[in-house]
Structure formats: structure tokens, C-alpha cells
Design a protein around this motif. Structure first.
Motif, PDB file in Angstrom:
ATOM      1  N   ALA A 108       8.395   5.184  -6.931  1.00 34.09           N
ATOM      2  CA  ALA A 108       7.259   4.720  -6.134  1.00 34.09           C
ATOM      3  C   ALA A 108       5.991   5.495  -6.472  1.00 34.09           C
ATOM      4  N   LEU A 109       6.095   6.799  -6.590  1.00 34.91           N
ATOM      5  CA  LEU A 109       4.917   7.619  -6.873  1.00 34.91           C
ATOM      6  C   LEU A 109       4.354   7.325  -8.259  1.00 34.91           C
ATOM      7  N   GLU A 110       5.226   7.204  -9.244  1.00 39.53           N
ATOM      8  CA  GLU A 110       4.754   6.918 -10.604  1.00 39.53           C
ATOM      9  C   GLU A 110       4.141   5.521 -10.707  1.00 39.53           C
ATOM     10  N   THR A 121       3.888   7.300  -0.485  1.00 37.30           N
ATOM     11  CA  THR A 121       5.340   7.241  -0.273  1.00 37.30           C
ATOM     12  C   THR A 121       5.782   8.051   0.944  1.00 37.30           C
ATOM     13  N   LEU A 122       6.606   7.427   1.763  1.00 39.14           N
ATOM     14  CA  LEU A 122       7.294   8.075   2.874  1.00 39.14           C
ATOM     15  C   LEU A 122       8.776   8.029   2.549  1.00 39.14           C
ATOM     16  N   VAL A 123       9.418   9.198   2.453  1.00 39.87           N
ATOM     17  CA  VAL A 123      10.820   9.275   2.040  1.00 39.87           C
ATOM     18  C   VAL A 123      11.676   9.662   3.232  1.00 39.87           C
ATOM     19  N   GLU A 124      12.675   8.842   3.528  1.00 36.15           N
ATOM     20  CA  GLU A 124      13.579   9.133   4.638  1.00 36.15           C
ATOM     21  C   GLU A 124      14.170  10.531   4.466  1.00 36.15           C
ATOM     22  N   LYS A 125      14.384  11.201   5.600  1.00 36.43           N
ATOM     23  CA  LYS A 125      14.932  12.558   5.526  1.00 36.43           C
ATOM     24  C   LYS A 125      16.419  12.520   5.162  1.00 36.43           C
ATOM     25  N   PRO A 126      16.892  13.528   4.416  1.00 36.06           N
ATOM     26  CA  PRO A 126      16.093  14.576   3.789  1.00 36.06           C
ATOM     27  C   PRO A 126      15.403  14.032   2.546  1.00 36.06           C
ATOM     28  N   GLU A 129       5.648  17.803  -6.725  1.00 41.13           N
ATOM     29  CA  GLU A 129       4.842  18.003  -7.937  1.00 41.13           C
ATOM     30  C   GLU A 129       4.288  16.681  -8.457  1.00 41.13           C
ATOM     31  N   VAL A 130       5.110  15.627  -8.433  1.00 39.51           N
ATOM     32  CA  VAL A 130       4.643  14.321  -8.903  1.00 39.51           C
ATOM     33  C   VAL A 130       3.583  13.763  -7.951  1.00 39.51           C
ATOM     34  N   ALA A 131       3.801  13.916  -6.652  1.00 37.85           N
ATOM     35  CA  ALA A 131       2.813  13.436  -5.683  1.00 37.85           C
ATOM     36  C   ALA A 131       1.476  14.144  -5.876  1.00 37.85           C
ATOM     37  N   GLN A 132       1.533  15.445  -6.109  1.00 39.05           N
ATOM     38  CA  GLN A 132       0.299  16.203  -6.333  1.00 39.05           C
ATOM     39  C   GLN A 132      -0.396  15.759  -7.617  1.00 39.05           C
ATOM     40  N   ARG A 133       0.370  15.564  -8.671  1.00 36.53           N
ATOM     41  CA  ARG A 133      -0.214  15.147  -9.945  1.00 36.53           C
ATOM     42  C   ARG A 133      -0.859  13.771  -9.827  1.00 36.53           C
ATOM     43  N   ARG A 134      -0.202  12.865  -9.104  1.00 30.71           N
ATOM     44  CA  ARG A 134      -0.736  11.508  -8.969  1.00 30.71           C
ATOM     45  C   ARG A 134      -1.766  11.401  -7.838  1.00 30.71           C
ATOM     46  N   GLU A 135      -1.974  12.504  -7.085  1.00 23.05           N
ATOM     47  CA  GLU A 135      -2.931  12.545  -5.977  1.00 23.05           C
ATOM     48  C   GLU A 135      -2.642  11.452  -4.951  1.00 23.05           C
ATOM     49  N   LEU A 136      -1.352  11.363  -4.584  1.00 20.02           N
ATOM     50  CA  LEU A 136      -0.889  10.357  -3.638  1.00 20.02           C
ATOM     51  C   LEU A 136      -0.343  11.012  -2.378  1.00 20.02           C
ATOM     52  N   PHE A 137      -0.419  10.282  -1.273  1.00 16.67           N
ATOM     53  CA  PHE A 137       0.212  10.746  -0.039  1.00 16.67           C
ATOM     54  C   PHE A 137       1.727  10.707  -0.208  1.00 16.67           C
ATOM     55  N   CYS A 138       2.388  11.771   0.251  1.00  9.89           N
ATOM     56  CA  CYS A 138       3.853  11.804   0.246  1.00  9.89           C
ATOM     57  C   CYS A 138       4.322  12.671   1.402  1.00  9.89           C
ATOM     58  N   MET A 139       5.331  12.195   2.118  1.00  7.82           N
ATOM     59  CA  MET A 139       5.845  12.925   3.275  1.00  7.82           C
ATOM     60  C   MET A 139       7.308  12.576   3.493  1.00  7.82           C
ATOM     61  N   GLU A 140       8.028  13.508   4.069  1.00  8.41           N
ATOM     62  CA  GLU A 140       9.399  13.260   4.498  1.00  8.41           C
ATOM     63  C   GLU A 140       9.378  12.580   5.862  1.00  8.41           C
ATOM     64  N   ALA A 141      10.220  11.580   6.045  1.00  9.35           N
ATOM     65  CA  ALA A 141      10.258  10.819   7.298  1.00  9.35           C
ATOM     66  C   ALA A 141      11.098  11.548   8.343  1.00  9.35           C
ATOM     67  N   ASP A 167       0.815  -1.219   0.000  1.00 16.57           N
ATOM     68  CA  ASP A 167       0.000   0.000   0.000  1.00 16.57           C
ATOM     69  C   ASP A 167       0.845   1.263   0.000  1.00 16.57           C
ATOM     70  N   VAL A 168       1.953   1.226   0.723  1.00 16.34           N
ATOM     71  CA  VAL A 168       2.780   2.422   0.904  1.00 16.34           C
ATOM     72  C   VAL A 168       4.245   2.011   0.906  1.00 16.34           C
ATOM     73  N   VAL A 169       5.085   2.826   0.288  1.00 25.28           N
ATOM     74  CA  VAL A 169       6.512   2.544   0.173  1.00 25.28           C
ATOM     75  C   VAL A 169       7.297   3.486   1.089  1.00 25.28           C
ATOM     76  N   TYR A 170       8.216   2.917   1.837  1.00 23.50           N
ATOM     77  CA  TYR A 170       9.157   3.691   2.654  1.00 23.50           C
ATOM     78  C   TYR A 170      10.502   3.673   1.949  1.00 23.50           C
ATOM     79  N   VAL A 171      10.981   4.844   1.526  1.00 25.24           N
ATOM     80  CA  VAL A 171      12.251   4.972   0.820  1.00 25.24           C
ATOM     81  C   VAL A 171      13.367   5.171   1.835  1.00 25.24           C
TER      82      VAL A 171
END
Length: 347
Positions: free
Chosen positions: A103-105, A110-115, A128-140, A85-89
Motif C-alpha cells: 500500500a505504501l509503495e 495506510t492504517l495497519v491492523e494491530k500488531p 522507514e518506507v512510510a517516512q521515505r514516501r512521506e505518507l501517513f502510517c499508523m497501527e490500528a 485515499d487510504v488503505v486499511y490493512v
């Protein structure tokens, strides 16, 4: 002295086991990936069902070691897994961008390790890609989700400190010569690993600085060794220092006209702090277990709640803040001449 509270607020952080259970796939098999998986398994309702690495052997070894069902010998296979369901980078810094976009495409939250990226430009591209794909995305940025920091937010929001005047913080840790943080090819140096906590802390407390002054000390091996920063916002000032050459207290202070908060080191991890009135007539102490990276599960629970609610981000760490933190760090690195290989190559 007036206005000093009789007691500290209670953390409003929800129970991590109450969050909806999502199926997680982990990209990367390094130190932070292992701790993230362990924390979720021991302290949350989340399920880590798959891991992906550049090679089959590494993925299989990691999966066996931490008890994951499926191992994928390639990042593409992991993001294509229909049971995820969700990918942790959790890959090295310099490949956060391509892994997050992969992951987004593929249609994965997607949760991306900081930074989240090497610089603000990379972070904007991910957003921009997260917004276009209407997906959750956050920095960890796990610090934002700790109970201690919710208590601190409540104290600051209530104006207990009066007029904020200064933030003083440091983060120094010794690393051996063969550690990845000392390797130019992996975007080494203290800023991305350590300095991001300092800059994030300042922006959380004071907001974006009007002016930044930075000086760095190179190691002679292609990465910066330590950086000192002064940031001002109106009448407020932050004094920061980060180093990979030696261990420092890694403590932090928020000073105001009415009271001061002194946060024990490591300030960005679970732990205690002391609130003291400026006239020294009153003091309150906050304590919590020193769980270190066992507390990584708090951010995963937040991700699960937001995804379940149909949201594409978290107000505790919106992508706009992650971008702004990197923008300030970009200016610090510009002044210290700390340019990553990908930036020199125009990527």
C-alpha cells in the motif's frame, strides 16, 4: 487525604462525524474488517469505497454483504485504485508487512491492523518506507482513541494517583481448536492478538520497562497457550497475564500512592472505571456505553484529521510507540520460546 478531584475530566475526543471524509479501501475480508467497515458506516463521515481480497469471489461477497461499491480480486488492484485515499490493512498478522509495504509503495496512506508487524524489525521496515514516501502510517490500536482513555490520560497527567507503583492486568479468552489464533502458520498464540493490549497499556502508563520476566505454557500444537509477564521500571512494577485457553476478567488496575483506578473488563474496550482514594474516603465512577467494536470509528476519524492536516502520524499512537511495544513483546517471546514461522525462516 488531599488532592482528590471533585469530579472526573470530560473526554476531549472530537466528534467522529466532524472529521474530513476520506475514501477508504480495505485489504482483507475477515472478522475485524467487517466490524471496522460497519463502524465507519454507522458512526463516522468516512466512506469505504473498495475492498480487496486474494480472490474475486471473496471480495465480491464481502462487498455485497457490507455495501461497498467496488470489489477487487487482488491486493494489487485495491492499492492501485485511484478512488482510494487510504488503505486499511486487515489481513492475517503474518502478512501485515507485505500488505503494508504494498500500500505504501503504491502511494497510499495506510492504517495497519494491530500488531503492525510480527516483530519490531518488521515495524521499523514499515516505518522507514512510510517516512521515505512521506505518507501517513499508523497501527490500528483502536484503544488509544477511545474517549475513556482520554479521560484516563488526563487523570494520570494531573498526578491524581500520586507516585505510580503498579499496573495489574490480564486478557484471557477461550478460542476453539479451529480458530486462526491456534494456527502456527498464521502466527498464532495469545501475544499478538491479546498480549499487545497488555504491553501497550503498561507502556502508556509506566513507560518502557527496564526488565522483563516472562514464562509461557505451550499448547502442544505449535503455538503458545498462555503467558505470564512481570515488568519493572525503577520502583514500578507491572504484572500481566494473557491466555487463549480460558476466559478471564480482562480487567486492569493502575495503582498509585494517592489513588487507584480499577478499569472494568474488557479494559481495552469502551466501558467504565472507578477512581478511589488510597484511604478509601472518596471515589468517582466513569461510565460510557459498552459499544465494543462499534467504537472502531474513533481511530479512523483520527486518521482522516491527520491526513487532512498533512501529517504522517498521530501523537496518540506514533509508530515509535508501536515499534517499542513490539520490541518488548519480542523479548517476552524470546524468553518463552515463542518464535513465529517467518522468524525461523529469516523473514
Amino acid at each position: 487525604m488531599t488532592g482528590f478531584p471533585e469530579s472526573l475530566p470530560i473526554a476531549r475526543t472530537p466528534d467522529p462525524t466532524s472529521a474530513p471524509a476520506l475514501r477508504w479501501g480495505v485489504l482483507g475480508t475477515g472478522w475485524i474488517a467487517e466490524r471496522f467497515v460497519g463502524s465507519l458506516q454507522r458512526h463516522s463521515s468516512q466512506r469505504v469505497v473498495a475492498v480487496g481480497s486474494r480472490g474475486s469471489a471473496g471480495a465480491a461477497s464481502f462487498a455485497e454483504r457490507v455495501g461497498i461499491e467496488r470489489a477487487h480480486g487482488g491486493y494489487e488492484a485495491l492499492v492501485a485504485d485511484p478512488e482510494v485515499d487510504v488503505v486499511y490493512v486487515a489481513t492475517p498478522h503474518n502478512v501485515h508487512l507485505p500488505c503494508a509495504l504494498l500500500a505504501l509503495e503504491a502511494g497510499k496512506h495506510t492504517l495497519v491492523e494491530k500488531p503492525i508487524g510480527l516483530n519490531a524489525g518488521q515495524a521499523r521496515e514499515i516505518a522507514e518506507v512510510a517516512q521515505r514516501r512521506e505518507l501517513f502510517c499508523m497501527e490500528a490500536y483502536w484503544t488509544a482513541f477511545l474517549p475513556k482513555f482520554d479521560v484516563l490520560r488526563q487523570i494520570l497527567d494531573a498526578g491524581v494517583l500520586g507516585e505510580l507503583t503498579a499496573v495489574v492486568a490480564d486478557f484471557g479468552e477461550w478460542f476453539p481448536d479451529d480458530h486462526r489464533i491456534r494456527r502456527p502458520a498464521l502466527a498464532g498464540g495469545p501475544m499478538l492478538d491479546l498480549g499487545t493490549y497488555l504491553v501497550s497499556f503498561v507502556l502508556d502508563v509506566l513507560g518502557s520497562p527496564d526488565h522483563v520476566l516472562a514464562r509461557g505454557v505451550p499448547t502442544g500444537t505449535g503455538v503458545n497457550g498462555q503467558t505470564a509477564m512481570i515488568m519493572t521500571r525503577g520502583r514500578q512494577q507491572a504484572v500481566l497475564h494473557t491466555s487463549l485457553l480460558s476466559n478471564t476478567p480482562t480487567a486492569a488496575t493502575i495503582a498509585g500512592s494517592q489513588a487507584t483506578i480499577r478499569i472494568d473488563g474488557p479494559f481495552y474496550q469502551p466501558g467504565g472505571f472507578t477512581l478511589t482514594a488510597s484511604d478509601l474516603t472518596a471515589s468517582l465512577r466513569y461510565e460510557e456505553p459498552l459499544d465494543k467494536h462499534e467504537a472502531l470509528h474513533f481511530q479512523a476519524a483520527e486518521v482522516a484529521r491527520r491526513i487532512n492536516a498533512g501529517e504522517t502520524g498521530s501523537p496518540l499512537r506514533p509508530l515509535s510507540v508501536s515499534i517499542e511495544v513490539l520490541r518488548v513483546m519480542d523479548e517476552v517471546r524470546r524468553q518463552t520460546g515463542d518464535l513465529f514461522r517467518e522468524e525461523r525462516d529469516g523473514r
